[in-house]
Write a protein that holds these residues in place. Sequence first.
Motif, mmCIF file in Angstrom:
data_model
loop_
_atom_site.group_PDB
_atom_site.id
_atom_site.type_symbol
_atom_site.label_atom_id
_atom_site.label_comp_id
_atom_site.label_asym_id
_atom_site.label_seq_id
_atom_site.Cartn_x
_atom_site.Cartn_y
_atom_site.Cartn_z
ATOM 1 N N ILE A 72 -32.668 -11.825 13.878
ATOM 2 C CA ILE A 72 -31.455 -11.015 13.959
ATOM 3 C C ILE A 72 -31.578 -10.054 15.144
ATOM 4 O O ILE A 72 -32.581 -9.354 15.274
ATOM 5 C CB ILE A 72 -31.270 -10.194 12.663
ATOM 6 N N PRO A 73 -30.556 -10.041 16.015
ATOM 7 C CA PRO A 73 -30.620 -9.109 17.148
ATOM 8 C C PRO A 73 -30.864 -7.685 16.649
ATOM 9 O O PRO A 73 -30.221 -7.225 15.710
ATOM 10 C CB PRO A 73 -29.230 -9.231 17.790
ATOM 11 N N MET A 74 -31.785 -7.024 17.288
ATOM 12 C CA MET A 74 -32.193 -5.680 16.908
ATOM 13 C C MET A 74 -31.002 -4.726 16.808
ATOM 14 O O MET A 74 -30.938 -3.890 15.914
ATOM 15 C CB MET A 74 -33.180 -5.207 17.981
ATOM 16 N N SER A 75 -30.081 -4.891 17.711
ATOM 17 C CA SER A 75 -28.958 -3.943 17.783
ATOM 18 C C SER A 75 -28.093 -3.984 16.520
ATOM 19 O O SER A 75 -27.432 -3.000 16.184
ATOM 20 C CB SER A 75 -28.094 -4.256 19.011
ATOM 21 N N PHE A 76 -28.119 -5.120 15.800
ATOM 22 C CA PHE A 76 -27.293 -5.215 14.594
ATOM 23 C C PHE A 76 -27.678 -4.151 13.572
ATOM 24 O O PHE A 76 -26.842 -3.680 12.813
ATOM 25 C CB PHE A 76 -27.440 -6.596 13.947
ATOM 26 N N PHE A 77 -28.954 -3.797 13.574
ATOM 27 C CA PHE A 77 -29.408 -2.837 12.569
ATOM 28 C C PHE A 77 -28.920 -1.426 12.837
ATOM 29 O O PHE A 77 -28.883 -0.602 11.954
ATOM 30 C CB PHE A 77 -30.937 -2.866 12.443
ATOM 31 N N GLN A 78 -28.565 -1.184 14.110
ATOM 32 C CA GLN A 78 -28.114 0.165 14.465
ATOM 33 C C GLN A 78 -26.710 0.438 13.927
ATOM 34 O O GLN A 78 -26.277 1.580 13.874
ATOM 35 C CB GLN A 78 -28.088 0.356 16.004
ATOM 36 N N ARG A 79 -25.982 -0.612 13.569
ATOM 37 C CA ARG A 79 -24.558 -0.419 13.341
ATOM 38 C C ARG A 79 -24.199 0.259 12.025
ATOM 39 O O ARG A 79 -23.116 0.798 11.883
ATOM 40 C CB ARG A 79 -23.830 -1.771 13.414
ATOM 41 N N GLU A 80 -25.072 0.162 11.048
ATOM 42 C CA GLU A 80 -24.769 0.828 9.785
ATOM 43 C C GLU A 80 -25.841 1.896 9.581
ATOM 44 O O GLU A 80 -27.019 1.585 9.411
ATOM 45 C CB GLU A 80 -24.750 -0.182 8.628
ATOM 46 N N ALA A 81 -25.426 3.124 9.601
ATOM 47 C CA ALA A 81 -26.365 4.245 9.668
ATOM 48 C C ALA A 81 -27.417 4.246 8.545
ATOM 49 O O ALA A 81 -28.608 4.364 8.795
ATOM 50 C CB ALA A 81 -25.609 5.557 9.683
ATOM 51 N N HIS A 82 -26.962 4.080 7.308
ATOM 52 C CA HIS A 82 -27.908 4.133 6.188
ATOM 53 C C HIS A 82 -28.839 2.927 6.195
ATOM 54 O O HIS A 82 -30.006 3.014 5.859
ATOM 55 C CB HIS A 82 -27.151 4.177 4.856
ATOM 56 N N HIS A 83 -28.243 1.811 6.605
ATOM 57 C CA HIS A 83 -28.998 0.567 6.615
ATOM 58 C C HIS A 83 -30.164 0.667 7.596
ATOM 59 O O HIS A 83 -31.296 0.312 7.281
ATOM 60 C CB HIS A 83 -28.063 -0.576 7.015
ATOM 61 N N VAL A 84 -29.890 1.164 8.783
ATOM 62 C CA VAL A 84 -30.942 1.276 9.800
ATOM 63 C C VAL A 84 -32.024 2.242 9.337
ATOM 64 O O VAL A 84 -33.219 1.992 9.471
ATOM 65 C CB VAL A 84 -30.382 1.697 11.181
ATOM 66 N N GLU A 85 -31.595 3.302 8.715
ATOM 67 C CA GLU A 85 -32.539 4.300 8.229
ATOM 68 C C GLU A 85 -33.444 3.708 7.146
ATOM 69 O O GLU A 85 -34.642 3.928 7.118
ATOM 70 C CB GLU A 85 -31.733 5.471 7.659
ATOM 71 N N GLY A 86 -32.831 2.904 6.281
ATOM 72 C CA GLY A 86 -33.575 2.324 5.174
ATOM 73 C C GLY A 86 -34.544 1.250 5.611
ATOM 74 O O GLY A 86 -35.638 1.128 5.066
ATOM 75 N N PHE A 87 -34.158 0.461 6.606
ATOM 76 C CA PHE A 87 -34.958 -0.709 6.917
ATOM 77 C C PHE A 87 -35.842 -0.613 8.154
ATOM 78 O O PHE A 87 -36.817 -1.358 8.263
ATOM 79 C CB PHE A 87 -34.082 -1.960 6.979
ATOM 80 N N SER A 88 -35.531 0.311 9.081
ATOM 81 C CA SER A 88 -36.356 0.380 10.299
ATOM 82 C C SER A 88 -37.850 0.438 10.040
ATOM 83 O O SER A 88 -38.616 -0.242 10.719
ATOM 84 C CB SER A 88 -35.993 1.578 11.168
ATOM 85 N N PRO A 89 -38.292 1.254 9.093
ATOM 86 C CA PRO A 89 -39.743 1.377 8.932
ATOM 87 C C PRO A 89 -40.423 0.067 8.574
ATOM 88 O O PRO A 89 -41.614 -0.082 8.812
ATOM 89 C CB PRO A 89 -39.903 2.372 7.774
#
Length: 482
Positions: A72-89
């Motif tokens: 999955i393109p990395m940038s997709f995770f940036q698009r939903e604020a809570h989602h990126v926060e939850g999954f980045s780590p």
Amino acid sequence: MAKGNKLTPQSEDFSAWYNEIVYKADLADLSPVRGSMVIKPYGYALWENIQKNLDQMFKDTGHENLYFPLLIPMSFFQREAHHVEGFSPELAVVTHAGGKELEEPLAIRPTSETIIGEMYSKWIQSYRDLPLLYNQWANVLRWELRTRPFLRTTEFLWQEGHTAHANADEAVAETNQMLDVYTEFAEYYGAIPVIRGEKTAGERFAGAKMTLTIEAMMRDAKALQSATSHYMGTNFAEAFNISFNDENNQQAFAHTTSWGLSTRFIGAIIMSHGDDQGLIMPPRLAPSQVVIVPIYRRDDEVAKAQVLGEVDKLARQLKDKNVRVRVDKREGISPGFKFNEWEQKGVPLRVELGPKDIEQGTALLANRLEPDKETVKLESLAEGIPERLERFHEALYQRAKSFRDSHIFEVKDYAEFKEKIEEGFVYASHCGDPESEKQIQEETKATARCIPLEGPSASGIPCIHTGKASGYPRKVIFAKAY
RNA sequence: CGGGGCGUAGCGCAGUCUGGUUAGCGCACUUGGUUUGGGACCAAGGGGUCGUGAGUUCGAAUCCCACCGCCCCGACCA
């Protein structure tokens, strides 16, 4: 006689028991990569039965399977604020391929909401395209700090359903429906009684408006979240522009859901039913429901042929009744060894058949839940097996349920909470403040498992921790959890 | 990343402190025999870069230094 092949008793060290049984029952083996594991044939057969039955339930409720890619393109995770926060780590990211650095890094999916959102936005143009009811069986990767076989591995197998609907009502109904599906699956197939409920804000899926869960109690009285169903509202629709023209030709965002059950469910089966002897498989999912152990002397060819003849005949009769039967013909291994091995692997019923039985036209039938063996007429044995398996399932379910019910407590104040939380699940009135939840966790190691859909009312009862008014209609279930 | 522990046969370990023949034990494995109704026994075998590298020494699994890896406890999670 008995050598050091015994398991650590559950009462002595549950966690050691768990680790040992995973390997001794040949469910899985460690892989060379930290935190990941090989699921061996016995474990995978269990997963296949989980898949087969759950998949049918999805299809019966109108869902279709498809498959989305792993990367999955990395940038997709940036698009939903809570989602990126939850999954980045916990993202693992591919930065190099073909010997070159990639222009855009690719995440290995930890879950597929984002790439599915991207595709749904292309597929959905009109209210006529809705609802979209898709599911995929896939592997996902989450870089966990602490891992345990089946319960939390870096890579795991699961299904993730992703649906899109024209309005909130339909999407919420879908979220509820899938919780029903999981409940029925856990109880009817897994013989695991579950508590259905909604996650508190702090425990919600990253990006969800509502997370529903089924929570099961393990035999150490700890909780295991066994499946979840999420209502996303329009969060992902807005982030990925999943919009459509409604009946009045007005643009609207779709309401989406997602729901999943993973190989963790195998952990739930192990820890809901297993005892000091080993696993106990729920019959409807058991890789083998019946094992037949032929008994004979090697030097008596006549008796051997006779025994094997009867054994094959019985196996055929059972197969004709759609019973999953296994015949253990391994040579050079004593019957006693086989008995113990299949008990450790949790096969519900075992038939022992030797020359003495054949003489009398009987067989010995052992039940994994009962200490004594029963003598049964050989000619009618096969006929009675399906019903015995049903009864086995019922007994297993009731056993798990009465264990759970005797380890749930309703408490009035925080002192009692601290005492009872050491013994199992606790119903307590809670204000709903995430800070308070956090403090309770720090002080007791217990978390809010869910606000149960059914349970004692909290109306008028102040929070046991802050003394404020209850934040929910019912008391919250707290427990130490996996 | 903080605290603790461990790397020796497939698995579990002893040996390391106090350097010294051919590195040992249990389980597992192979072969043969006796066994086979609750985890069989006897005998004979096979299997080792002692985590890696550099050093001290006549001699290193053992002592010194560096590195790597793993496990447990804590912070995150289906």
